[in-house]
Design a protein around this motif. Structure first.
Motif, PDB file in Angstrom:
ATOM      1  N   VAL A 285       0.832  -1.083   0.064  1.00 25.14           N
ATOM      2  CA  VAL A 285      -0.118  -0.050   0.081  1.00 25.14           C
ATOM      3  C   VAL A 285       0.835   1.191   0.014  1.00 25.14           C
ATOM      4  O   VAL A 285       0.831   2.115  -0.599  1.00 25.14           O
ATOM      5  N   GLU A 286       1.989   1.465   0.715  1.00 23.47           N
ATOM      6  CA  GLU A 286       2.896   2.627   0.601  1.00 23.47           C
ATOM      7  C   GLU A 286       3.583   2.647  -0.536  1.00 23.47           C
ATOM      8  O   GLU A 286       3.560   3.577  -0.982  1.00 23.47           O
ATOM      9  N   ALA A 287       3.804   1.738  -1.122  1.00 21.65           N
ATOM     10  CA  ALA A 287       4.375   1.759  -2.752  1.00 21.65           C
ATOM     11  C   ALA A 287       3.521   2.221  -3.454  1.00 21.65           C
ATOM     12  O   ALA A 287       3.665   3.034  -4.517  1.00 21.65           O
TER      13      ALA A 287
ATOM     14  N   ALA B 227       1.144   6.651  -6.863  1.00 22.42           N
ATOM     15  CA  ALA B 227      -0.163   7.423  -7.233  1.00 22.42           C
ATOM     16  C   ALA B 227       0.481   8.776  -7.233  1.00 22.42           C
ATOM     17  O   ALA B 227       0.025   9.782  -8.037  1.00 22.42           O
ATOM     18  N   ARG B 228       1.284   9.177  -6.030  1.00 18.15           N
ATOM     19  CA  ARG B 228       1.819  10.683  -5.907  1.00 18.15           C
ATOM     20  C   ARG B 228       2.747  11.063  -7.180  1.00 18.15           C
ATOM     21  O   ARG B 228       2.501  11.904  -7.704  1.00 18.15           O
ATOM     22  N   ARG B 229       3.417   9.966  -7.604  1.00 15.61           N
ATOM     23  CA  ARG B 229       4.260  10.292  -8.872  1.00 15.61           C
ATOM     24  C   ARG B 229       3.434  10.682 -10.087  1.00 15.61           C
ATOM     25  O   ARG B 229       3.683  11.329 -10.933  1.00 15.61           O
TER      26      ARG B 229
ATOM     27  N   SER C  58      -4.106  13.099  -6.202  1.00 15.68           N
ATOM     28  CA  SER C  58      -4.128  13.504  -4.749  1.00 15.68           C
ATOM     29  C   SER C  58      -5.051  12.670  -3.933  1.00 15.68           C
ATOM     30  O   SER C  58      -4.836  12.783  -2.721  1.00 15.68           O
ATOM     31  N   TYR C  59      -5.663  11.697  -4.597  1.00 18.03           N
ATOM     32  CA  TYR C  59      -6.371  10.666  -3.756  1.00 18.03           C
ATOM     33  C   TYR C  59      -6.169   9.325  -4.352  1.00 18.03           C
ATOM     34  O   TYR C  59      -6.040   9.100  -5.658  1.00 18.03           O
ATOM     35  N   LEU C  60      -6.218   8.164  -3.349  1.00 15.13           N
ATOM     36  CA  LEU C  60      -6.107   6.963  -3.847  1.00 15.13           C
ATOM     37  C   LEU C  60      -7.351   6.249  -3.231  1.00 15.13           C
ATOM     38  O   LEU C  60      -7.689   6.412  -1.980  1.00 15.13           O
ATOM     39  N   PHE C  61      -8.136   5.637  -4.004  1.00 14.51           N
ATOM     40  CA  PHE C  61      -9.121   4.855  -3.684  1.00 14.51           C
ATOM     41  C   PHE C  61      -9.358   3.396  -3.474  1.00 14.51           C
ATOM     42  O   PHE C  61      -8.286   2.704  -4.269  1.00 14.51           O
TER      43      PHE C  61
ATOM     44  N   LEU D 169      -8.175   7.890   0.241  1.00 14.10           N
ATOM     45  CA  LEU D 169      -7.069   8.159   1.084  1.00 14.10           C
ATOM     46  C   LEU D 169      -6.320   9.310   0.438  1.00 14.10           C
ATOM     47  O   LEU D 169      -5.761   9.343  -0.550  1.00 14.10           O
ATOM     48  N   HIS D 170      -6.444  10.564   1.062  1.00 13.44           N
ATOM     49  CA  HIS D 170      -5.586  11.932   0.769  1.00 13.44           C
ATOM     50  C   HIS D 170      -4.409  11.571   0.645  1.00 13.44           C
ATOM     51  O   HIS D 170      -3.672  11.321   1.997  1.00 13.44           O
ATOM     52  N   ILE D 171      -3.659  11.751  -0.223  1.00 12.02           N
ATOM     53  CA  ILE D 171      -2.282  11.471  -0.214  1.00 12.02           C
ATOM     54  C   ILE D 171      -1.318  12.483  -0.520  1.00 12.02           C
ATOM     55  O   ILE D 171      -0.070  12.566  -0.848  1.00 12.02           O
ATOM     56  N   ARG D 172      -1.852  13.615  -0.896  1.00 14.74           N
ATOM     57  CA  ARG D 172      -1.228  15.007  -1.159  1.00 14.74           C
ATOM     58  C   ARG D 172      -1.317  16.007  -0.020  1.00 14.74           C
ATOM     59  O   ARG D 172      -2.281  16.449   0.292  1.00 14.74           O
TER      60      ARG D 172
END
Length: 141
Positions: free
Chosen positions: A95-97, A102-104, A108-111, A138-141
């Motif tokens: 999940v962290e990877a 997704a950020r790369r 801004s979100y991962l669902f 999951l807000h990632i930014r």
């Protein structure tokens, strides 16, 4: 931990497809597995990351991306870890990877659909920060 996360390669396909039923709550038919095999090969729309331990694929996560007017969104389609490698943090590493990938891609979100999995899978998603009970961002930014 001796586990490394990397992009899937074509030679990983048989092992990923072997683990795939672990991520699906329903039994997959031969036709569904054939379709999954085809999608694995069309990696332009899907991104498959695998967890490798002692030279063997022991888990995977599949990401897909959609473009919206406000930017790209990432979606975790499937995640599975070989039962003999569970409880070692491999799912969290995957999940962290996925979050990093997704950020790369500018997301801004991962669902993820937290209702899709069995009770242990739902508890895992919640432990990773996703809200339970359905499609969770999951807000990632």
């Amino acid at each position: 931990s001796g586990v490394r996360i990397r992009p899937a390669r074509p030679e990983d396909e048989p092992r990923v497809l072997e683990l795939l039923p672990l991520s699906a709550p329903e039994v997959m038919t031969e036709e569904e597995l054939r379709a999954a095999r085809q999608r694995f090969r069309e990696l332009s729309t899907l991104e498959v990351l695998v967890a490798e331990a002692q030279g063997q694929v022991v888990g995977f996560i599949v990401l897909s991306y959609i473009q919206t007017l406000t930017g790209p969104r990432g979606w975790i389609d499937d995640i599975a870890v070989d039962p003999s490698y569970r409880r070692q943090g491999i799912g969290r590493m995957l999940v962290e990877a996925a979050v990093r990938q997704a950020r790369r891609r500018g997301c801004s979100y991962l669902f993820v659909d937290t209702a899709k999995g069995n009770p242990p899978a739902r508890a895992f998603y919640e432990a990773c920060g996703f809200a339970g009970g359905g499609v969770a961002p999951l807000h990632i930014r």
